[in-house]
Enzyme design. Structure first.
Site, mmCIF file in Angstrom:
data_model
loop_
_atom_site.group_PDB
_atom_site.id
_atom_site.type_symbol
_atom_site.label_atom_id
_atom_site.label_comp_id
_atom_site.label_asym_id
_atom_site.label_seq_id
_atom_site.Cartn_x
_atom_site.Cartn_y
_atom_site.Cartn_z
ATOM 1 N N ALA A 191 1.207 2.363 0.400
ATOM 2 C CA ALA A 191 1.692 1.806 1.670
ATOM 3 C C ALA A 191 3.206 1.515 1.667
ATOM 4 O O ALA A 191 3.903 1.865 2.619
ATOM 5 C CB ALA A 191 0.927 0.521 1.991
ATOM 6 N N GLN A 192 3.724 0.918 0.587
ATOM 7 C CA GLN A 192 5.111 0.447 0.598
ATOM 8 C C GLN A 192 6.162 1.524 0.913
ATOM 9 O O GLN A 192 6.978 1.323 1.812
ATOM 10 C CB GLN A 192 5.443 -0.267 -0.718
ATOM 11 C CG GLN A 192 5.044 -1.740 -0.722
ATOM 12 C CD GLN A 192 5.671 -2.516 0.424
ATOM 13 O OE1 GLN A 192 6.826 -2.311 0.778
ATOM 14 N NE2 GLN A 192 4.890 -3.394 1.045
ATOM 15 N N GLY A 240 3.419 4.205 7.890
ATOM 16 C CA GLY A 240 4.752 4.700 8.205
ATOM 17 C C GLY A 240 4.982 4.861 9.696
ATOM 18 O O GLY A 240 5.953 4.343 10.249
ATOM 19 N N ASP A 262 3.084 9.430 2.965
ATOM 20 C CA ASP A 262 2.411 10.318 2.010
ATOM 21 C C ASP A 262 2.741 11.790 2.232
ATOM 22 O O ASP A 262 2.761 12.579 1.282
ATOM 23 C CB ASP A 262 0.889 10.138 2.106
ATOM 24 C CG ASP A 262 0.442 8.799 1.546
ATOM 25 O OD1 ASP A 262 1.293 8.063 1.023
ATOM 26 O OD2 ASP A 262 -0.763 8.486 1.654
ATOM 27 N N GLY A 304 0.814 10.455 13.988
ATOM 28 C CA GLY A 304 0.102 9.679 12.981
ATOM 29 C C GLY A 304 0.530 8.219 12.973
ATOM 30 O O GLY A 304 1.711 7.929 12.856
ATOM 31 N N GLU A 362 -11.582 -0.479 -7.642
ATOM 32 C CA GLU A 362 -11.989 -1.547 -6.722
ATOM 33 C C GLU A 362 -13.413 -1.351 -6.216
ATOM 34 O O GLU A 362 -14.194 -2.300 -6.145
ATOM 35 C CB GLU A 362 -10.988 -1.643 -5.564
ATOM 36 C CG GLU A 362 -9.689 -2.289 -6.024
ATOM 37 C CD GLU A 362 -8.559 -2.258 -5.002
ATOM 38 O OE1 GLU A 362 -8.559 -1.370 -4.129
ATOM 39 O OE2 GLU A 362 -7.670 -3.124 -5.094
ATOM 40 N N GLY A 367 -0.341 5.667 10.779
ATOM 41 C CA GLY A 367 -0.608 4.929 9.539
ATOM 42 C C GLY A 367 0.502 3.906 9.323
ATOM 43 O O GLY A 367 1.228 3.548 10.249
#
Lengths: 444, 444
Positions: free
Chosen positions: A325-326, A23, A308, A19, A178, A21
């Site tokens: 994200a952080q 991370g 996640d 993955g 959003e 993403g």
């Protein structure tokens, strides 16, 4: 497999990352100078900057502005290898990952598979709703919105017409807020020019939030301001409400309210995307792997999970870190250092989350931000928060090209009040509405 | 149909334009101030700048940079109406166009349906080849090229490997020459960095041209230089050669030569895309409508055809005008003026083609141009021609946003030697190659 065997000959241990993403990508970068072979496996050949997917969905950005091919990002990193493949299962005893293109041996395995949309088992909802988790999702939503309006032009019947013009958004988190704001901007500034024949007073945007506040997890001030802004923009916000069922046409809320809309956007929660083959005991509710303070999956020596998909319980975060994200970025960076330490015979260091705060944008000049600096927390809203949000997101993008392009698009849109990318290419969920024939005749 | 009936009440005559290519769009604009209702029907909601499709296919541009939604282009033009629909047939007696969304009455009908890829009846070729006529085509080609290389990494067998790395391009016109040049640029500057495990000496680009020269129709100088540049870039050009058959793996030329390639790009000619319902007698070989000097279809008073679908025989052009953008644009402009004249009781004026010349780019700093100015013809090549080509194409794009974005992308690519948009989203024609298992084991 030329490349991988070639590297094997160097006899370096292999770190397999599943993955790419926030991370997984950060980890791959962090291992640039470690004495390892890094193999990243992903079913896409690009990294997606998920926080801006909603802008692709609302015709503000091109997908090309928020995705970056892994090979382009890391083609200077000599120990990096990418494979485009789906991971089918893991064999932790043989230390093998089984994929759609064959088996990959690992010395260290890092699961960074992230999260996927959670419909809580509602098959009908899953079939009829649109999510915003992938680029495909975002483009499908964009196409669907535009197709709806093209088709609305054919209809005389008011309920049919409204079903195409109205939108139901489920989930009052950042994504829900959003996309609701973005749709209301399109309704005010863009669509009335494009579809002069449609009365956009008829276009309703419903935001359904199960809890008592929007942006749960952010400050009370942020929640309050977000609600005020959305209502100012004419979004109908339903608090303490749940969508019980949606058949593709009528959404029924738990308070009995019925909302007729051909398009329902599902932003109501995610669940971990685990892989087959690991012991069930390490998988916690929410499909997240139990990891220790080194992101090591419970019960395994050389299997890790970050982002996640990982659930790390700490004194500060007894229920794990927020699925944003952080934490993923920071865990990737930390684990990269730790693997480097292990391979150079040093001890690993536990992960500590540095919470920088949270932000959400509602629309033009409207955003909310809780920013943590030097232990202090600052609450911003309005234009200043919107500016801060814009800067943070442009800077966080990967690659100078994407930063430049997004900055330009935003500057352009800001002054022109336009969202230019209103073309329909590819999949759409829009129903094929038959033109009313008696009305249809009127076309003659 | 609200909009259209509303306008009917004004009792203005209706001009229905089928197809929003260069000709149809220009005509719609030219009618901005004519006392008519303009209805444009297209099966896409956007105009495509076809001359740059090959750059989308070669990861140099985003599709969003070369398409413009019709509603965005013309949403200020009060007498303009757009309908997203497929035209099924025309009834010239009832003066009705039958479409997928109902019937549209017309007072004046203009067919601007353009041309479609011509496989000369070869079903197998049509199934296995990729064309570059639409955005979908271009994206499919981009995805296919990238997937080929991702899959090549799994293979040990050299013939299998080469079948994925090699490309056959059929047709030595501008499109064929330009895509060949673009692929060779990717081979030199981009792919070797992305796929370090692949030896790109193994990547062959074959360009097959039926005639004795490339860029037939341009000057001898242009043809000569184009050939020189392509050969310098390592493209294998086969002149006086035809592809007799292609089964998706082996392309057999009429000279007996066999080329093994999983990807064959078909740029070998187009044919008109007529509509049902008009008298067969007005359709000439090549499926183009015979039109008089006012672009009126033979035998009809109020049915016109412009652009690639129209064949106007004149003393200067006994076989009709070239099937490129300029004649379409100029015919659209002329017909717009003429319809305005008719409706204000003036006589129409015959169409005269102003030939501005032709250009083709081969790659970085290499292009050829035959430019006609004040009756003189100038032959340019090399950097100056490449610069001229770039300027002309940026300026010709629709909308400031697209011009700016393309200019930026090109400047960026020029100095970085990079083509950034190497992501795989959507359809691909790449075969699902099984990893060689004995080699596949090596992946372990």
């Amino acid at each position: 497999m030329e490349g991988l065997t070639k590297i094997d000959d160097l006899g370096k241990p292999r770190v397999v990352i599943v993955g790419g993403g926030f991370g997984g990508l950060e980890l791959a970068k962090a291992l640039a100078h470690a004495p390892v072979q890094v193999v990243l496996i992903d079913k896409q050949n690009y990294h997606t900057f998920q926080p801006l997917l909603y802008q692709v969905a609302s015709a503000g950005l091109d997908e090309g502005d928020i995705v970056s091919p892994f090979r382009k990002i890391l083609n200077e990193q000599e120990n990096f290898y990418f494979r485009l493949a789906e991971v089918q299962s893991v064999d932790p005893v043989a230390q093998i990952v089984e994929t759609s293109i064959g088996c990959v041996r690992y010395d260290y395995l890092v699961l960074a598979t992230g999260a996927t949309t959670n419909y809580f088992g509602d098959e009908v909802m899953a079939k009829n709703a649109i999510a915003i988790k992938s680029v495909e999702d975002a483009l499908e939503l964009r196409n669907t919105v535009l197709c709806n309006f093209e088709q609305a032009l054919q209809l005389g019947d008011m309920e049919q017409l409204n079903s195409l013009l109205d939108f139901v958004i489920v989930g009052g988190g950042p994504t829900g807020v959003e996309i609701a704001g973005a749709l209301s901007e399109l309704r005010t500034h863009v669509f009335p020019k494009d579809y002069r024949e449609i009365d956009f007073k008829e276009m309703d945007i419903h935001l359904v939030q199960s809890g008592p506040v929007l942006l749960k997890g952010m400050s009370a001030n942020a929640s309050k301001r977000a609600l005020e802004s959305l209502e100012k923009f004419g979004v109908q916000v339903w608090l303490d409400a749940r969508v019980k069922s949606y058949d593709g046409y009528t959404a029924t809320l738990n308070n009995g309210q019925q909302l007729v809309a051909r398009t329902l956007i599902w932003a109501a929660g995610v669940t971990g995307a685990p892989v087959q083959g690991l012991d069930a005991s390490c998988l916690l509710p929410g499909n997240r792997y139990a990891v220790d303070h080194y992101n090591r999956v419970r019960g395994y020596e050389n299997v890790f999970a970050i982002g996640d998909i990982a659930l790390m319980k700490t004194d500060d975060y007894p229920d794990g870190h927020p699925m944003v994200a952080q934490p993923a970025l920071q865990q990737g960076r930390r684990l990269g250092k730790n693997l480097h330490r292990v391979l150079t015979h040093r001890l690993m260091e536990p992960f500590h989350y540095d919470d920088k705060g949270a932000m959400a944008t509602i629309g033009r000049n409207h955003a909310v931000a809780d920013i943590k600096l030097f232990g202090k927390e600052y609450h911003l809203d309005g234009f200043i928060a919107w500016l801060a949000w814009s800067v943070v997101h442009v800077v966080s993008l990967i690659g100078f090209r994407n930063r430049l392009m997004v900055l330009l698009q935003w500057t352009w849109s800001y002054f022109s009040y336009d969202k230019g990318l209103r073309y329909i290419i590819g999949k759409t969920k829009a129903p094929l509405v038959e033109a009313d024939m008696e009305e249809g005749k009127a076309i003659i």
